[in-house]
Design a protein around this motif. Sequence first.
Motif, PDB file in Angstrom:
ATOM      1  N   TRP A 120       0.694  -1.473   0.024  1.00 48.27           N
ATOM      2  CA  TRP A 120      -0.076   0.124  -0.096  1.00 48.27           C
ATOM      3  C   TRP A 120       0.490   1.521  -0.133  1.00 48.27           C
ATOM      4  CZ3 TRP A 120      -4.305  -0.896  -1.282  1.00 48.27           C
ATOM      5  CH2 TRP A 120      -4.789  -1.792  -1.146  1.00 48.27           C
ATOM      6  N   ARG A 121       0.575   2.070  -0.682  1.00 40.69           N
ATOM      7  CA  ARG A 121       0.910   3.585  -0.705  1.00 40.69           C
ATOM      8  C   ARG A 121      -0.036   4.695   0.104  1.00 40.69           C
ATOM      9  NH1 ARG A 121       0.350   2.043  -6.280  1.00 40.69           N
ATOM     10  NH2 ARG A 121       3.123   0.847  -7.330  1.00 40.69           N
ATOM     11  N   ILE A 122       1.318   5.888   0.614  1.00 43.49           N
ATOM     12  CA  ILE A 122       0.291   6.924   1.003  1.00 43.49           C
ATOM     13  C   ILE A 122      -1.279   7.510  -0.163  1.00 43.49           C
ATOM     14  CG2 ILE A 122       0.812   9.581   1.529  1.00 43.49           C
ATOM     15  CD1 ILE A 122       1.383   7.387   3.711  1.00 43.49           C
ATOM     16  N   GLY A 123      -1.993   8.133   0.783  1.00 42.76           N
ATOM     17  CA  GLY A 123      -3.042   8.495   0.463  1.00 42.76           C
ATOM     18  C   GLY A 123      -4.306   6.705  -0.430  1.00 42.76           C
ATOM     19  N   ASP A 124      -3.740   5.574  -0.320  1.00 43.49           N
ATOM     20  CA  ASP A 124      -4.031   4.587  -1.016  1.00 43.49           C
ATOM     21  C   ASP A 124      -5.452   4.120   0.219  1.00 43.49           C
ATOM     22  OD1 ASP A 124      -3.412   4.589  -3.556  1.00 43.49           O
ATOM     23  OD2 ASP A 124      -1.598   2.052  -2.088  1.00 43.49           O
ATOM     24  N   VAL A 125      -6.581   3.788  -0.235  1.00 40.22           N
ATOM     25  CA  VAL A 125      -7.868   3.529   0.829  1.00 40.22           C
ATOM     26  C   VAL A 125      -7.951   1.905   0.629  1.00 40.22           C
ATOM     27  CG1 VAL A 125     -10.400   3.836   1.181  1.00 40.22           C
ATOM     28  CG2 VAL A 125      -9.165   5.069  -0.085  1.00 40.22           C
ATOM     29  N   VAL A 126      -7.054   1.826   2.586  1.00 40.77           N
ATOM     30  CA  VAL A 126      -7.018   0.350   1.893  1.00 40.77           C
ATOM     31  C   VAL A 126      -8.263  -0.489   2.900  1.00 40.77           C
ATOM     32  CG1 VAL A 126      -5.512  -1.202   3.870  1.00 40.77           C
ATOM     33  CG2 VAL A 126      -4.292   0.997   3.176  1.00 40.77           C
ATOM     34  N   PRO A 127      -8.779  -1.411   2.288  1.00 40.30           N
ATOM     35  CA  PRO A 127      -9.848  -1.719   2.562  1.00 40.30           C
ATOM     36  C   PRO A 127      -9.971  -3.012   3.928  1.00 40.30           C
ATOM     37  CG  PRO A 127      -9.221  -3.029   0.315  1.00 40.30           C
ATOM     38  CD  PRO A 127      -7.824  -2.006   1.047  1.00 40.30           C
ATOM     39  N   LEU A 128      -9.435  -2.345   4.940  1.00 45.08           N
ATOM     40  CA  LEU A 128      -9.624  -3.311   6.353  1.00 45.08           C
ATOM     41  C   LEU A 128     -10.697  -3.840   6.759  1.00 45.08           C
ATOM     42  CD1 LEU A 128      -8.049  -0.439   8.452  1.00 45.08           C
ATOM     43  CD2 LEU A 128      -6.687  -2.608   7.327  1.00 45.08           C
ATOM     44  N   THR A 129     -10.568  -4.555   7.595  1.00 46.49           N
ATOM     45  CA  THR A 129     -11.979  -5.332   8.668  1.00 46.49           C
ATOM     46  C   THR A 129     -11.457  -5.395   9.877  1.00 46.49           C
ATOM     47  OG1 THR A 129     -12.720  -6.823   6.582  1.00 46.49           O
ATOM     48  CG2 THR A 129     -13.431  -7.404   8.653  1.00 46.49           C
ATOM     49  N   VAL A 130     -12.692  -4.368  10.960  1.00 47.83           N
ATOM     50  CA  VAL A 130     -12.228  -4.442  12.296  1.00 47.83           C
ATOM     51  C   VAL A 130     -13.092  -5.827  12.583  1.00 47.83           C
ATOM     52  CG1 VAL A 130     -12.021  -3.021  13.753  1.00 47.83           C
ATOM     53  CG2 VAL A 130     -11.179  -2.956  11.822  1.00 47.83           C
ATOM     54  N   ALA A 131     -12.854  -6.178  13.346  1.00 43.58           N
ATOM     55  CA  ALA A 131     -14.014  -7.628  13.605  1.00 43.58           C
ATOM     56  C   ALA A 131     -14.825  -7.585  13.420  1.00 43.58           C
ATOM     57  CB  ALA A 131     -13.857  -6.400  15.411  1.00 43.58           C
ATOM     58  N   GLY A 132     -14.932  -8.200  12.367  1.00 47.63           N
ATOM     59  CA  GLY A 132     -15.308  -8.763  11.383  1.00 47.63           C
ATOM     60  C   GLY A 132     -16.272  -7.472  10.439  1.00 47.63           C
ATOM     61  N   ARG A 133     -15.945  -6.226  10.643  1.00 49.46           N
ATOM     62  CA  ARG A 133     -16.821  -5.447   9.832  1.00 49.46           C
ATOM     63  C   ARG A 133     -16.063  -4.473   9.057  1.00 49.46           C
ATOM     64  NH1 ARG A 133     -18.190  -4.910  14.971  1.00 49.46           N
ATOM     65  NH2 ARG A 133     -16.994  -2.296  15.425  1.00 49.46           N
ATOM     66  N   PRO A 134     -16.223  -4.205   7.389  1.00 50.06           N
ATOM     67  CA  PRO A 134     -15.858  -3.355   6.705  1.00 50.06           C
ATOM     68  C   PRO A 134     -14.911  -1.495   7.565  1.00 50.06           C
ATOM     69  CG  PRO A 134     -17.255  -4.666   5.501  1.00 50.06           C
ATOM     70  CD  PRO A 134     -17.754  -4.889   7.010  1.00 50.06           C
ATOM     71  N   GLU A 135     -14.152  -1.646   7.384  1.00 46.83           N
ATOM     72  CA  GLU A 135     -13.669  -0.064   7.630  1.00 46.83           C
ATOM     73  C   GLU A 135     -12.777   0.368   6.583  1.00 46.83           C
ATOM     74  OE1 GLU A 135     -14.425   2.188   9.344  1.00 46.83           O
ATOM     75  OE2 GLU A 135     -13.654   1.727  11.386  1.00 46.83           O
ATOM     76  N   PRO A 136     -12.894   0.699   5.428  1.00 43.03           N
ATOM     77  CA  PRO A 136     -11.708   1.095   4.653  1.00 43.03           C
ATOM     78  C   PRO A 136     -11.453   2.573   4.764  1.00 43.03           C
ATOM     79  CG  PRO A 136     -14.316   1.015   3.273  1.00 43.03           C
ATOM     80  CD  PRO A 136     -14.215   0.657   5.009  1.00 43.03           C
ATOM     81  N   ALA A 137      -9.826   3.002   5.107  1.00 39.70           N
ATOM     82  CA  ALA A 137      -9.127   3.650   5.175  1.00 39.70           C
ATOM     83  C   ALA A 137      -8.387   4.129   4.637  1.00 39.70           C
ATOM     84  CB  ALA A 137      -9.159   3.243   7.408  1.00 39.70           C
ATOM     85  N   PRO A 138      -8.171   5.097   4.131  1.00 37.85           N
ATOM     86  CA  PRO A 138      -6.854   5.810   3.803  1.00 37.85           C
ATOM     87  C   PRO A 138      -5.874   5.437   4.956  1.00 37.85           C
ATOM     88  CG  PRO A 138      -8.117   7.867   4.653  1.00 37.85           C
ATOM     89  CD  PRO A 138      -9.084   6.195   4.959  1.00 37.85           C
ATOM     90  N   TYR A 139      -4.405   5.502   4.015  1.00 37.30           N
ATOM     91  CA  TYR A 139      -3.386   5.467   4.700  1.00 37.30           C
ATOM     92  C   TYR A 139      -2.900   6.593   4.138  1.00 37.30           C
ATOM     93  CZ  TYR A 139       1.581   3.984   4.243  1.00 37.30           C
ATOM     94  OH  TYR A 139       2.692   3.828   4.589  1.00 37.30           O
ATOM     95  N   MET A 140      -2.022   7.457   5.814  1.00 36.11           N
ATOM     96  CA  MET A 140      -2.137   8.658   5.419  1.00 36.11           C
ATOM     97  C   MET A 140      -1.015   8.990   6.683  1.00 36.11           C
ATOM     98  SD  MET A 140      -3.567  10.395   3.638  1.00 36.11           S
ATOM     99  CE  MET A 140      -5.271  10.396   2.844  1.00 36.11           C
ATOM    100  N   ARG A 141      -0.101  10.004   6.879  1.00 32.97           N
ATOM    101  CA  ARG A 141       0.962   9.562   7.112  1.00 32.97           C
ATOM    102  C   ARG A 141       0.385  10.577   8.621  1.00 32.97           C
ATOM    103  NH1 ARG A 141       3.454  11.354   2.455  1.00 32.97           N
ATOM    104  NH2 ARG A 141       5.430  10.337   1.540  1.00 32.97           N
ATOM    105  N   THR A 142      -0.474  11.478   9.372  1.00 31.07           N
ATOM    106  CA  THR A 142      -1.266  12.368  10.256  1.00 31.07           C
ATOM    107  C   THR A 142      -2.300  12.518  10.102  1.00 31.07           C
ATOM    108  OG1 THR A 142      -0.103  13.427  11.843  1.00 31.07           O
ATOM    109  CG2 THR A 142      -0.545  14.763   9.557  1.00 31.07           C
ATOM    110  N   PHE A 143      -2.928  12.848  10.999  1.00 37.97           N
ATOM    111  CA  PHE A 143      -4.029  12.576  10.879  1.00 37.97           C
ATOM    112  C   PHE A 143      -5.089  14.256  10.587  1.00 37.97           C
ATOM    113  CE2 PHE A 143      -2.204  11.844  15.389  1.00 37.97           C
ATOM    114  CZ  PHE A 143      -2.414   9.916  15.664  1.00 37.97           C
ATOM    115  N   SER A 144      -4.365  15.016  10.367  1.00 36.81           N
ATOM    116  CA  SER A 144      -5.200  16.310   9.921  1.00 36.81           C
ATOM    117  C   SER A 144      -5.042  16.226   8.429  1.00 36.81           C
ATOM    118  CB  SER A 144      -4.101  17.106  10.088  1.00 36.81           C
ATOM    119  OG  SER A 144      -3.074  17.042   9.560  1.00 36.81           O
ATOM    120  N   ASP A 145      -4.325  15.146   7.868  1.00 37.32           N
ATOM    121  CA  ASP A 145      -4.403  14.195   6.662  1.00 37.32           C
ATOM    122  C   ASP A 145      -5.893  13.807   6.195  1.00 37.32           C
ATOM    123  OD1 ASP A 145      -1.789  14.979   6.309  1.00 37.32           O
ATOM    124  OD2 ASP A 145      -1.369  12.987   5.942  1.00 37.32           O
TER     125      ASP A 145
END
Length: 299
Positions: free
Chosen positions: A231-256
């Motif tokens: 994965w590269r910075i800015g990609d949206v990673v299709p995570l699964t958290v506790a069995g639930r989908p959680e698409p999350a962008p891969y970023m360097r810091t919170f304010s991104d």
Amino acid sequence: MTTAALPRRGLLAAGLALTLVPGVTRAAPGRMVGFLSDFDEIDDAVAICRAVILSLAPDARLLDISHRVPPYDVAAGARLLAGSAPWLVPDAVIVVVVDPGVGSRRRAIVARTRRGQSLVLPDNGLITLLDATDPVVAAREITAESWMIGARRSSTFHGRDIFSPVAGHLARGDDWAGVGPGIDPKSLVRLDLAPPRVGPEGVHAHAIGTDGPYGNLILDLSAEAFAGLGWRIGDVVPLTVAGRPEPAPYMRTFSDVPEGAVLIYPDSRGRMSLALNLGNYAAARRVGAGVEVFIPRRP
């Protein structure tokens, strides 16, 4: 003019001048003593332990690492010890009291790391994560009565009666051979922490805690291992958290990301974490330590 009559600026100048006089040196600072526990600060336990240490080593430089380890959570204590110890000086004494087995047959020990730090703690697995990066090279069981609080020793407050006085003795320079017999470092208890499961489809990681009051979910996956997923910075990673989908962008810091938005990022200790910008991820998603997070490989 007496020192008492000098104005503040004069006192500062006089002190600076004294340090510049040939042959005049300042006293060496006392030894650093880090203190980590699950005592919290709602009563006097922390202050009592500090008082015991300072009664033996008045010049010690006491550093409170944290006293808000979740009660009885040895794994959390191990994580905070491993995260903080590299920032303490090489000859620091570090007292860790997360001791659900207090008063039982579990050993009280001093462990020396390759870097030179002295860990004063119960032998219950607290060394596990630090040992992976700064191995324990020698250890002793605390058995000498003269290194403890004495006849007043209780069966439920070894932080005061055993670990703090031992830390005080070490901080003032006493030979650690006096604390008790040597023991094989390989015999020390290590936690059975399952590593992330890596497969062709991705990684099954686990949350190992939350970041202070912010609720960021800390994973047992290093930034280096995450990078291996492509994965590269800015990609949206299709995570699964506790069995639930959680698409999350891969970023360097919170304010991104916008306020309230989720992100996955490398934290300051080199682990991957999930957060909500200006929010509390763990509270919002009702998750915590132990939850499984699946991270797929980048297509």
